[in-house]
Write a protein that holds these residues in place. Structure first.
Motif, PDB file in Angstrom:
ATOM      1  N   ASP A   1       0.823  -1.211   0.000  1.00  0.00           N
ATOM      2  CA  ASP A   1       0.000   0.000   0.000  1.00  0.00           C
ATOM      3  C   ASP A   1       0.857   1.261   0.000  1.00  0.00           C
ATOM      4  O   ASP A   1       0.547   2.239  -0.676  1.00  0.00           O
ATOM      5  CB  ASP A   1      -0.922   0.022   1.226  1.00  0.00           C
ATOM      6  N   GLU A   2       1.961   1.216   0.757  1.00  0.00           N
ATOM      7  CA  GLU A   2       2.838   2.392   0.802  1.00  0.00           C
ATOM      8  C   GLU A   2       3.508   2.614  -0.551  1.00  0.00           C
ATOM      9  O   GLU A   2       3.655   3.755  -0.998  1.00  0.00           O
ATOM     10  CB  GLU A   2       3.889   2.219   1.903  1.00  0.00           C
TER      11      GLU A   2
ATOM     12  N   SER B   1       1.000   4.225  -2.726  1.00  0.00           N
ATOM     13  CA  SER B   1       0.782   5.661  -2.523  1.00  0.00           C
ATOM     14  C   SER B   1       2.002   6.454  -2.986  1.00  0.00           C
ATOM     15  O   SER B   1       1.875   7.592  -3.421  1.00  0.00           O
ATOM     16  CB  SER B   1       0.411   5.962  -1.068  1.00  0.00           C
TER      17      SER B   1
ATOM     18  N   SER C   1       1.505   6.769  -6.583  1.00  0.00           N
ATOM     19  CA  SER C   1       0.422   7.708  -6.817  1.00  0.00           C
ATOM     20  C   SER C   1       0.890   9.154  -6.662  1.00  0.00           C
ATOM     21  O   SER C   1       0.591  10.013  -7.485  1.00  0.00           O
ATOM     22  CB  SER C   1      -0.716   7.408  -5.844  1.00  0.00           C
ATOM     23  N   ALA C   2       1.685   9.412  -5.625  1.00  0.00           N
ATOM     24  CA  ALA C   2       2.000  10.798  -5.300  1.00  0.00           C
ATOM     25  C   ALA C   2       3.250  11.317  -6.002  1.00  0.00           C
ATOM     26  O   ALA C   2       3.350  12.503  -6.293  1.00  0.00           O
ATOM     27  CB  ALA C   2       2.153  10.944  -3.786  1.00  0.00           C
TER      28      ALA C   2
ATOM     29  N   TYR D   1      -7.603   7.424  -7.182  1.00  0.00           N
ATOM     30  CA  TYR D   1      -6.928   6.647  -6.142  1.00  0.00           C
ATOM     31  C   TYR D   1      -6.262   7.553  -5.110  1.00  0.00           C
ATOM     32  O   TYR D   1      -6.003   7.140  -3.995  1.00  0.00           O
ATOM     33  CB  TYR D   1      -5.927   5.677  -6.773  1.00  0.00           C
ATOM     34  N   ALA D   2      -5.990   8.801  -5.528  1.00  0.00           N
ATOM     35  CA  ALA D   2      -5.413   9.741  -4.568  1.00  0.00           C
ATOM     36  C   ALA D   2      -6.492  10.361  -3.692  1.00  0.00           C
ATOM     37  O   ALA D   2      -6.181  11.042  -2.725  1.00  0.00           O
ATOM     38  CB  ALA D   2      -4.634  10.828  -5.307  1.00  0.00           C
TER      39      ALA D   2
ATOM     40  N   ASN E   1      -1.363  13.755 -10.730  1.00  0.00           N
ATOM     41  CA  ASN E   1      -1.128  13.932  -9.295  1.00  0.00           C
ATOM     42  C   ASN E   1       0.110  14.782  -9.043  1.00  0.00           C
ATOM     43  O   ASN E   1       0.712  14.720  -7.991  1.00  0.00           O
ATOM     44  CB  ASN E   1      -0.989  12.575  -8.604  1.00  0.00           C
TER      45      ASN E   1
ATOM     46  N   GLY F   1      -1.278   4.189  -9.097  1.00  0.00           N
ATOM     47  CA  GLY F   1      -1.473   4.371  -7.666  1.00  0.00           C
ATOM     48  C   GLY F   1      -2.587   3.577  -7.020  1.00  0.00           C
ATOM     49  O   GLY F   1      -2.885   3.800  -5.855  1.00  0.00           O
TER      50      GLY F   1
ATOM     51  N   ARG G   1      -4.211   0.785  -4.949  1.00  0.00           N
ATOM     52  CA  ARG G   1      -3.722  -0.166  -3.961  1.00  0.00           C
ATOM     53  C   ARG G   1      -4.397  -1.503  -4.215  1.00  0.00           C
ATOM     54  O   ARG G   1      -5.470  -1.551  -4.842  1.00  0.00           O
ATOM     55  CB  ARG G   1      -4.059   0.315  -2.551  1.00  0.00           C
TER      56      ARG G   1
END
Ligand code: ADP
Ligand code: MG
Length: 659
Positions: free
Chosen positions: A85-86, A89, A92-93, A120-121, A168, A571, A573
């Motif tokens: 998950d990290e 993200s 994603s970011a 997703y963000a 993003n 991104g 999860r």
């Protein structure tokens, strides 16, 4: 990011990174002990022959893949220590991917594709739509927002994918052969955009095997067989301007953000169901049939139960019949002559009895002219008709005077009327027929009985029991006594009292009692058992339908690995993917359930239009249960495929999609 050494510490740092694949024969080492650091704001080209490991390196840089050995740190954070998950993200970011084959989702419009990373963000729909439109506008795609990838040229698709990478506000743009599939002009355009992005302060890493393309970068890293063989800089690096974040922050109430993925999953599910209509329809078929049969069977059971009960009421409500003999089929019952008219008279005086009518019966021929038929001759009292709820079609019933005078007045039923009078064209009322050798005058014709239970092809005649006893049978014995129980008395209590009273009167129990309430109860429980049984079979068919759903979902997942890879790259999860596929399974089942209920209702209409003897009575309970069941089946059988999808490795998913 650590602000203290933001100027000197590399953004990306690889130390001794090795990537090896285990395949059938052994391990293939693709990257060999790579050391590389890239500063924020750099524009780097990675060049090398095909198969040298460029894409593998890129996937590791973008956290789609992990090194087998060595350390990868982004802004000082060790990627190996991050959870799935990290990493999602992080992708994603911080990362924006641009692929050689664009990897856009065919079902989504340009706008939809660009929006995806923001979903997703956790950005609100309005904000992300505006931002996506602005980005596409900036890349000269303002007039193509609603186009699907299939309606766009290669260059345009690549611009859409660049907009998606920027959605993003990624600090790092990873472009794997971004111009590989483009013509010269479009390729130039894409490179110009990448240059611009770098000028804004973003780190741009381009993989290419074209030295002309690489020449645009100020740093060129050459890879050969998994090793860096050259790392040269041309010209000075741009001083990285402070990367001003333009991405709108996701500052929305927690519950709204939590709800969003559901709505998106719902929308995606609808879209993909629409994209594969035939397959969705076939998948649903099992559920449709299962639900329709469950609902129909339950409705049919309820319909027949109510019909049978109505028929029983027609037989007379709250009546008790007392028969001579031990039980039905007692061969001696004809010889038992202890049940007599006096019993009926005495019973009629009991407080719980509203009326008592004795009956005798015998089988005899009935004749009118040349017409002859066999009929059941019932000797009854004038009160019998009221107790049984018999209705007249014409004429009248005989009265108490006929009973006392032993009049040979006969009430015939519809079957008898048909058998004797239909062709003769004679008015039945007043006509004299021969019962055996005894002449009797027809005084009334009863209405035909409705429906299954109790209706028959038998011919029935009704005469005063006194007349049947003396003129036809020559015996005072009764076949039965029909008691109408008072409305405020429980029939079970009455039956008990009757038994006690008659046993005392006769000295022994030489009779048996038939209670319509008992029959009602028996029939109710029988139909319920039947309904339950058939419903159980229908539920099995539902489960089979569920297995069908699981099958198709598994196929669907393996068909859509590419899509899953792209979603993960931007991104998503694992839980987002799980949710998407689970939602799809539940929706297929729920929709199937709704169609099934509709089909069942249509069946009911068709049945009644066709004038079928079956009535379907639907209960909202069974419909609700069927729908709940089908969504449950969606969850139960959709979980495995959805979990398979969520467990996919992003890089595997992406790699497979390119084939
Ligand atoms: P390129 O430089 O052309 O992008 P890649 O990084 O895609 O090269 O691949 C480098 C090598 O790694 C190739 O020889 C390829 O066959 C191998 N390879 C890539 N992915 C896998 C995999 N999943 N399993 C086994 N071998 C792989
Ligand atoms: Mg490659």
């Amino acid at each position: 990011m650590n602000d203290a050494d933001a100027g000197t510490a590399p953004l990306i740092a690889l130390e001794g990174v090795t990537r090896a694949y285990t395949s059938g024969e052994g391990t293939v080492t693709v990257l060999r002990s790579l050391d590389l650091s890239i500063m924020a704001g750099e524009m780097v080209a990675i060049v090398g022959a095909s198969g040298s490991g460029k894409s593998t390196l890129m996937n590791i840089l973008g956290c789609l893949d992990r090194p087998s050995e060595g350390r990868y740190r982004i802004a000082g954070r060790d990627v190996a220590q991050l959870t799935a998950d990290e990493r999602a993200s992080l992708r994603s970011a911080h990362f924006g991917f641009i692929f050689q084959r664009y990897n856009l989702l065919a079902e989504l419009t340009a706008l939809g594709n660009v929006e995806m990373p923001a979903i997703y963000a956790g950005l609100s729909p309005g904000t992300r739509r505006a931002r996506a439109a602005a980005l596409l506008g900036r890349l000269g795609m303002a007039s193509r927002l609603a186009h699907r990838p299939g309606q766009l040229s290669g260059g345009q698709q690549q611009r859409v994918s660049i907009a998606r990478a920027l959605m993003n506000d990624a600090e790092v743009i990873l472009a794997d052969e971004p111009t590989g599939a483009l013509d010269r002009h479009s390729g130039e355009e894409v490179l110009r955009i990448l240059d611009e992005l770098n000028a804004e302060g973003r780190t741009v890493i381009i993989v290419t095997h074209d030295m002309n393309v690489a020449a645009r970068a100020r740093r060129i890293i050459e890879i050969d067989d998994g090793r860096i063989v050259d790392d040269r800089r041309s010209g000075a690096d741009r001083a990285p301007p402070p990367a001003a974040s333009t991405a709108p922050a996701a500052t929305r109430p927690g519950w709204r953000r939590k709800l969003d993925p559901f709505r998106e999953a719902f929308r995606m599910a609808l879209m993909s169901m629409n994209a594969h209509r035939l397959r969705t329809g076939l998948t649903m078929l099992g559920i449709v049939i299962g639900v329709a049969s469950v609902v129909c069977v339950v409705a049919l059971g309820e319909g027949s139960r109510q019909r049978v009960l109505a028929n029983i009421s027609e037989l007379g409500t709250n009546t008790i019949e007392i028969f001579a003999g031990k039980d039905f089929g007692d061969t001696r019952s004809g010889k038992i002559t202890t049940l007599v008219a006096a019993d009926a008279e005495q019973l009629a005086r009991q407080p719980y009895v509203a009326a008592a009518t004795p009956t005798v019966s015998t089988q005899s021929t009935v004749r009118l002219g040349a017409k002859e038929a066999s009929a059941l001759v019932n000797g009854v009292s004038e009160r019998y008709f009221a107790a049984k709820g018999t209705k007249l079609a014409r004429g009248s019933f005989f009265n108490a005077a006929s009973v006392t005078s032993r009049a040979l007045d006969v009430v015939i039923d519809e079957n008898t009327r048909k058998a004797l009078f239909d062709t003769a064209g004679v008015e039945p009322i007043g006509t004299v027929v021969l019962i055996g050798t005894v002449p009797a005058r027809v005084v009334g014709v009863t209405q035909p009985q409705q429906g299954g239970f109790g209706s028959s092809q038998n011919l029935s005649l009704y005469l005063p029991y006194t007349a049947v006893q003396t003129r036809i049978l020559g015996s005072t014995a009764l076949r039965s006594i029909t008691l109408k129980i008072r409305d405020d008395v429980d029939s079970a209590y009455a039956a008990q009292e009757v038994t006690r009273f008659l046993t005392q009167r006769h000295g022994s129990k030489d009779f048996f009692i038939l209670n319509t309430d008992d029959i009602r109860r028996t029939i109710t429980s029988t139909t319920q058992t039947m309904t339950l049984l058939i419903a159980a079979i229908a539920v099995i068919s539902l489960v089979v339908g569920g297995i069908g759903v699981m099958n198709i979902m598994l196929v669907s997942v393996s068909e859509r690995v590419g899509e899953i890879g792209v979603r993960m790259a931007v991104g998503a999860r694992p839980v987002d993917i799980l949710q998407q596929f689970l939602t799809e399974a539940v929706m297929v089942c729920l929709l199937g359930g709704a169609v099934g209920v509709g089909l069942a209702l249509a069946c009911g209409v068709a049945f009644s239009l066709a004038g079928s003897p079956f009535t379907l009575i639907y209960s909202s309970g069974s419909i609700l249960i069927a729908l709940t069941c089908s969504s449950f089946i969606g969850v139960a059988f959709g979980y495995l495929p959805a979990r398979n999808a969520a467990r996919l490795d992003p890089v595997t998913a992406l790699t497979n999609s390119r084939q």
